[in-house]
Design a protein around this motif. Structure first.
Motif, PDB file in Angstrom:
ATOM      1  N   PRO A 280      20.068  22.537  19.218  1.00  0.00           N
ATOM      2  CA  PRO A 280      20.090  22.473  20.666  1.00  0.00           C
ATOM      3  C   PRO A 280      20.270  24.023  21.710  1.00  0.00           C
ATOM      4  O   PRO A 280      19.816  24.004  22.366  1.00  0.00           O
ATOM      5  CB  PRO A 280      21.487  21.512  20.913  1.00  0.00           C
ATOM      6  N   LYS A 281      21.178  24.749  20.942  1.00  0.00           N
ATOM      7  CA  LYS A 281      20.861  25.850  22.045  1.00  0.00           C
ATOM      8  C   LYS A 281      19.557  27.107  21.915  1.00  0.00           C
ATOM      9  O   LYS A 281      19.300  27.579  22.455  1.00  0.00           O
ATOM     10  CB  LYS A 281      20.913  27.449  20.895  1.00  0.00           C
ATOM     11  N   ARG A 282      18.377  26.204  20.850  1.00  0.00           N
ATOM     12  CA  ARG A 282      17.356  27.196  21.328  1.00  0.00           C
ATOM     13  C   ARG A 282      15.993  25.614  21.727  1.00  0.00           C
ATOM     14  O   ARG A 282      15.529  26.006  21.571  1.00  0.00           O
ATOM     15  CB  ARG A 282      16.583  27.203  19.705  1.00  0.00           C
ATOM     16  N   ARG A 283      16.564  24.511  22.438  1.00  0.00           N
ATOM     17  CA  ARG A 283      16.011  23.746  22.743  1.00  0.00           C
ATOM     18  C   ARG A 283      15.457  22.914  21.654  1.00  0.00           C
ATOM     19  O   ARG A 283      14.770  22.184  21.798  1.00  0.00           O
ATOM     20  CB  ARG A 283      15.178  24.406  24.139  1.00  0.00           C
ATOM     21  N   ASP A 284      15.985  23.300  20.463  1.00  0.00           N
ATOM     22  CA  ASP A 284      15.413  21.478  19.254  1.00  0.00           C
ATOM     23  C   ASP A 284      15.992  20.715  19.677  1.00  0.00           C
ATOM     24  O   ASP A 284      17.407  20.722  19.072  1.00  0.00           O
ATOM     25  CB  ASP A 284      15.322  22.626  18.204  1.00  0.00           C
ATOM     26  N   GLY A 285      16.141  19.840  18.996  1.00  0.00           N
ATOM     27  CA  GLY A 285      15.818  18.892  19.470  1.00  0.00           C
ATOM     28  C   GLY A 285      15.776  17.513  18.036  1.00  0.00           C
ATOM     29  O   GLY A 285      15.541  16.104  18.278  1.00  0.00           O
ATOM     30  N   SER A 286      15.767  17.785  16.771  1.00  0.00           N
ATOM     31  CA  SER A 286      14.997  17.412  16.120  1.00  0.00           C
ATOM     32  C   SER A 286      15.730  16.562  15.185  1.00  0.00           C
ATOM     33  O   SER A 286      16.970  17.103  14.559  1.00  0.00           O
ATOM     34  CB  SER A 286      14.295  18.475  14.347  1.00  0.00           C
ATOM     35  N   ILE A 287      15.080  15.480  14.952  1.00  0.00           N
ATOM     36  CA  ILE A 287      16.097  14.553  13.587  1.00  0.00           C
ATOM     37  C   ILE A 287      14.790  14.581  12.288  1.00  0.00           C
ATOM     38  O   ILE A 287      14.086  14.745  12.227  1.00  0.00           O
ATOM     39  CB  ILE A 287      16.279  13.441  14.311  1.00  0.00           C
ATOM     40  N   LEU A 288      15.738  14.578  11.297  1.00  0.00           N
ATOM     41  CA  LEU A 288      15.395  13.922   9.752  1.00  0.00           C
ATOM     42  C   LEU A 288      15.575  12.802   9.527  1.00  0.00           C
ATOM     43  O   LEU A 288      17.010  11.994   8.896  1.00  0.00           O
ATOM     44  CB  LEU A 288      15.692  14.783   8.822  1.00  0.00           C
ATOM     45  N   ILE A 289      14.844  11.888   9.193  1.00  0.00           N
ATOM     46  CA  ILE A 289      14.363  10.984   8.968  1.00  0.00           C
ATOM     47  C   ILE A 289      14.295  10.376   7.311  1.00  0.00           C
ATOM     48  O   ILE A 289      13.105  10.574   6.989  1.00  0.00           O
ATOM     49  CB  ILE A 289      14.040   9.517   9.247  1.00  0.00           C
ATOM     50  N   LYS A 290      15.506  10.012   6.710  1.00  0.00           N
ATOM     51  CA  LYS A 290      14.822  10.027   4.427  1.00  0.00           C
ATOM     52  C   LYS A 290      14.496   8.500   4.404  1.00  0.00           C
ATOM     53  O   LYS A 290      15.012   7.808   5.146  1.00  0.00           O
ATOM     54  CB  LYS A 290      15.838  10.357   4.075  1.00  0.00           C
TER      55      LYS A 290
END
Lengths: 155, 228
Positions: free
Chosen positions: B98-108
């Motif tokens: 989040p500090k680098r504006r990245d809010g990705s998620i990983l779905i397995k």
């Protein structure tokens, strides 16, 4: 002499037009549900369309039909180019080669479609008019190409 | 005039920041994946403000054909929270920064029931007004070939071969013409030498094959001119 020239050009252009119509109109298959192939599946009202199936073979048919249009068009350009630059007694060999190649591409495209369409088209559908136009364009283009190969420039 | 300009600039500066204080969230449009594989859904945002400590990301999932969406991942106050009760229990992981504006998620371990729309909502206080962005997930058994890949490949290869053949043909013609040209230059050179040496003494025996070749070439050119 002029009549012969006009006749040959008319034959070539009619083959080119048939190829163009056959490729662009998506009516290779028709049925009660609508029309389909090469590019769109449309319902009977032709308003609701989505993309045709993306299999390997239909893409091959698409490519072959587009190539046949390109080669036939190049052949027409070459004909007009050679008409003014060829020496007397010369033959329109490159024009003929391109037109014969175009007819071979249409033939392969139509044959591949005939053999492979059961993969994505169910049995209740029948062939549409674009398919028939492709089969008609093949002998027209072939004859046109052979005439070019045999023709000698006179005037 | 100056007063009007000053007034206008003050008004514009006053209005502009408030108008641009909308956060814009970006995700992909559509993602394709195979059954059983993992997928990383990316989410990023643009904000006129610098990243605050209270930046938050919320991921929601809406199955195909349903109207309700459930929350599956949430990041707030420096902590990431993921689904621990629903369909995505133990399958979703917050992998963004989040500090680098990245809010990705990983779905397995994807399944066919995961087909649906994933919505990402990002907030960067005080920049909170914005529209969430959605990404559509499609799960396949076999990845289909994209429309037009094979078509374009075949057309490109055939036209490329055509261009190659034409280029090689003209190159060959050019090279052959150059070889003929260089032959005739050497013949001209030898004739001049013979002419100058005749004054001194008997001419050295010229190469008979080359002379014959030159003579036949001349005859051929004359006959071609006659035909034309």
């Amino acid at each position: 002499m002029l009549i012969l020239l006009l006749g040959i050009i008319f034959l070539h252009i009619s083959a080119l037009v048939l190829l163009f119509v056959s490729t662009t109109v998506s009516v290779w298959t028709t049925g009660t549900m609508g029309t389909s192939d090469l590019w769109l599946n449309c319902s009977t009202d032709s308003i609701h369309c989505d993309g045709a199936s993306t299999g390997v073979w239909i893409q091959v048919v698409q490519a072959l039909m587009i190539l046949s249009i390109i080669f036939s068009f190049l052949s027409l350009l070459l004909f007009f180019c050679q008409l003014f630059t060829l020496p007397k007694g010369g033959r329109f060999i490159p024009t003929g080669i391109f037109q014969i190649l175009a007819s071979l591409f249409v033939m392969s495209g139509a044959i591949i479609y005939t053999l492979m369409h059961p993969d994505w088209v169910s049995d209740e559908y029948s062939f549409g008019y674009a398919y028939i136009l492709a089969w008609v364009a093949f002998p027209l283009a072939l004859i046109s190409g052979l005439i070019y190969a045999v023709l000698r420039k006179r005037e | 005039m100056l007063r009007v300009l000053a007034l206008a600039s003050v008004v514009l500066l006053g209005i502009a920041p408030q108008a641009s204080q909308a956060i814009t969230v970006y995700t992909s449009w559509e993602r394709h994946a195979l059954v059983g594989s993992d997928i990383r859904l990316s989410c990023t945002f643009f904000s006129w403000r610098s990243i605050s400590e209270d930046v938050s990301f919320t991921w929601r999932y809406r199955p195909d054909g349903s109207k309700d969406s459930i929350s599956i991942a949430h990041f707030a106050g420096g902590e990431a929270y993921t689904d621990n009760k629903g369909v995505f229990k133990d399958r979703v992981e917050f992998v963004g920064n989040p500090k680098r504006r990245d809010g990705s998620i990983l779905i397995k371990n994807l399944d066919f029931s995961d087909n649906g729309t994933f919505t990402c909502d990002a907030k960067n206080p005080p920049d909170i007004v914005g529209r969430p962005s959605s990404v559509r997930l499609l799960v396949f058994e076999n990845l289909p070939i994209q429309a037009g890949v094979i078509t374009g490949a075949i057309i490109g290869v055939v036209l490329g071969l055509l261009v190659l053949i034409v280029v090689i043909y003209y190159l060959m013609r050019f090279l052959v013409a150059r070889r003929v040209f260089s032959l005739s230059v050497s013949k001209h050179g030898k004739k001049k030498k013979e002419g100058s040496q005749q004054r001194q003494g008997p001419a050295p025996p010229a190469d008979p094959s080359k002379v014959k070749a030159a003579a036949s070439e001349k005859k051929k050119q004359e006959s071609r001119k006659d035909k034309k």
